[in-house]
Design an enzyme around this catalytic site. Sequence first.
Site, PDB file in Angstrom:
ATOM      1  N   HIS A 194      25.934 -43.492 108.332  1.00 49.08           N
ATOM      2  CA  HIS A 194      25.965 -44.307 107.342  1.00 49.08           C
ATOM      3  C   HIS A 194      25.621 -43.255 106.030  1.00 49.08           C
ATOM      4  O   HIS A 194      26.231 -43.666 105.073  1.00 49.08           O
ATOM      5  CB  HIS A 194      24.684 -45.273 107.434  1.00 49.08           C
ATOM      6  CG  HIS A 194      25.042 -46.528 106.681  1.00 49.08           C
ATOM      7  ND1 HIS A 194      25.481 -47.647 107.239  1.00 49.08           N
ATOM      8  CD2 HIS A 194      25.185 -46.693 105.390  1.00 49.08           C
ATOM      9  CE1 HIS A 194      25.706 -48.785 106.284  1.00 49.08           C
ATOM     10  NE2 HIS A 194      25.472 -48.091 105.106  1.00 49.08           N
ATOM     11  N   ASP A 460      38.761 -37.006 118.101  1.00 52.93           N
ATOM     12  CA  ASP A 460      38.279 -37.230 119.801  1.00 52.93           C
ATOM     13  C   ASP A 460      39.115 -36.567 120.649  1.00 52.93           C
ATOM     14  O   ASP A 460      38.570 -35.926 121.434  1.00 52.93           O
ATOM     15  CB  ASP A 460      38.195 -38.599 119.943  1.00 52.93           C
ATOM     16  CG  ASP A 460      36.984 -39.252 119.456  1.00 52.93           C
ATOM     17  OD1 ASP A 460      36.018 -38.702 119.835  1.00 52.93           O
ATOM     18  OD2 ASP A 460      36.947 -40.525 119.148  1.00 52.93           O
ATOM     19  N   CYS A 507      46.374 -39.906 112.911  1.00 55.77           N
ATOM     20  CA  CYS A 507      45.146 -40.292 111.984  1.00 55.77           C
ATOM     21  C   CYS A 507      44.140 -39.768 112.001  1.00 55.77           C
ATOM     22  O   CYS A 507      42.965 -39.801 111.364  1.00 55.77           O
ATOM     23  CB  CYS A 507      45.135 -41.922 112.094  1.00 55.77           C
ATOM     24  SG  CYS A 507      44.185 -42.370 113.738  1.00 55.77           S
TER      25      CYS A 507
HETATM   26  C1  PEP Z   1      39.817 -39.841 115.948  1.00 57.70           C
HETATM   27  O1  PEP Z   1      39.131 -39.913 116.769  1.00 57.70           O
HETATM   28  O2  PEP Z   1      40.430 -39.018 115.388  1.00 57.70           O
HETATM   29  C2  PEP Z   1      39.928 -40.878 114.922  1.00 57.70           C
HETATM   30  C3  PEP Z   1      40.510 -41.189 113.907  1.00 57.70           C
HETATM   31  O3  PEP Z   1      38.794 -41.694 115.223  1.00 57.70           O
HETATM   32  P1  PEP Z   1      37.306 -41.663 114.802  1.00 57.70           P
HETATM   33  O4  PEP Z   1      37.173 -40.421 114.027  1.00 57.70           O
HETATM   34  O5  PEP Z   1      36.713 -43.019 113.899  1.00 57.70           O
HETATM   35  O6  PEP Z   1      36.426 -41.597 116.189  1.00 57.70           O
HETATM   36 MG    MG Z   2      38.168 -41.467 117.658  1.00 61.54          MG
END
Ligand code: PEP
Ligand code: MG
Length: 588
Positions: A194, A460, A507
């Site tokens: 947060h 991830d 992303c």
């Molecule tokens: C990722 O894992 O690249 C992703 C965009 O999701 P988060 O960072 O929210 O896990």
């Molecule tokens: Mg992720």
Amino acid sequence: MPQNRSLKGIAVAPGLAVGPVHIVRAALDEVPTWFVREDEVPLEIGRLAGALMGVSEVLAQQEARVAKEAGPKDAAIFAVHRAILEDPGALRDVEKTIRDTRVNAEAAVQKLIEHLERTLGGLDGNNLRGYAADVSDPWRRVLDMLLDRDREEVHRSNGRVVLAASELTPQVVTYLPRERILAVICEKGGRFSHGAVLARSLGLTCVIGVPNLLGRLEQNMPVAVDGVLGTVTLYPSEEDLARFGEEEQLRRTRAEAVAGFAAEPCQSSCGKRFVAQANVESLLDLETFDVAHTDGIGLLRTEFLYMERNQFPSEEEQYRLYRRVLEQMGGRPVTMRTLDIGGDKPLPYFKTPPEKNPALGWRGLRISLQWTDLLRVQMSALLRASVHGDLRILLPMVGTLEQIDEARRVFDGVRSQLAAQGYDVAADVPVGVMIEVPSLLFCLEAVLERVDFVSVGTNDLVQYLLAVDRDNAWVAGLYEPMQPPVLAALERVAETARRVGKPCSVCGDIAADAVTALLLAGLGFDGVSVAPQFLGELKYALRSASAAEARDFAQAARRLGTAKEVRAHLAERRRALHNRLGGAAAKG
Ligand code: PEP
Ligand code: MG
């Protein structure tokens, strides 16, 4: 002569800052304890009540200030903290400690904090520790107030400071008015905690994950913080400062030069389009960029909408929110990801069990498929909102085909139910999955048969491919997205999606680096989704090369054997781009 040292942490929010440190003692190690006489007990209880009232007032002021500076959602946490202090059970416990053990109010409050942290924070996992921090943080404020710490002094002075703290929490980020904070540096905290969300919302330079940071600092020590490189330099030398100044000037010139490109279409020099979308983490982000400069939202992390409150949002609330985003994007695609809590993203009001390996545990779609009511409510709100724009739904943390089938069954069930209830739902709501669990790399055709698009979550995917915790500062050096096996995985996704004719994008945060985005285009991705402030540079890099040149650039990277070589390959391109920019800026 003090030692000049550069400490490496994790970059949370960009920017450069130089100034004196002010240590926020949000994690106190020692609290003075003394015994009080029986006739002094009411006095101590009175001091406690006074401090509680004082903290509540400060929290109310902070709430009002943050609501003004960052919006009501970011301010809501302070109302939660006030509510925590109003819990009569906790107050009774502290008063009882004073009465029964005859200790000063500070010691009794410290005992409560330790109890909260033992029972909540002692549980394994960043999420629970984060929750413990949130619950105990307001009580730390009471302790601070009682101890009459040096806050008053720093508040009375006018200088700007680099706030240093043990853990990145909303309290730390808002310890002083925004204009007094040069940067925030911390030992612990998640990139998506947060506090991190708030730091980004307020546009503060921020670095976390600096091991033993507080042990190396002292009040007012001069430091230099680089929120892009994720470094904190102690006692910067004249040379450091000169370098910093040059770098700042360079970044400013570059930022001004690329800003103009944000309004241009994202395409190669031969005219091939590349989708440039925005990542959105909080509703406030929507106010920070020009919708017309994007090809829509490629990732809306809905969990942040859940995190910015103190209970699960109802279907109606979600519907209104999703509708607002879709309408604001004026018909551009909006990819909303279903709830991805767990792991490093806790909900303060949803306790997940203690886990030895939270990143491998109960998170993302795994939770949604177990608590299908949660997923049903969210899908229902999303599908109802779908008539107000161009909605796509993205599923996080998918590791098996069964999970996709199950999620699609929920989706179809909700759609039929809404139809039976007479709701309008868009005829076509594409459903995609995040490619972030490596198992999907080995059944991509079957995945793509089941979904309409894929988006690679490299944050991830890299941690799982390389077995390196993305939030662990101790292994940060091993978290290397440019490792050739990562590029091989990315290429595999792009090639397979192309072959079967389904859209694929990235992303994850690596795409925010413009040269890496060029590499992704060359590997065959249709587009990327990045934080909006990176769109100008991204378009500049993409427009600098033809599609064939981007392909050659990516293929040359794929032939390299080590991450170091790949980085050097990218650095060469980056230098060339910066040089051209320098020329363009000079000419312009
Ligand atoms: C990722 O894992 O690249 C992703 C965009 O999701 P988060 O960072 O929210 O896990
Ligand atoms: Mg992720």
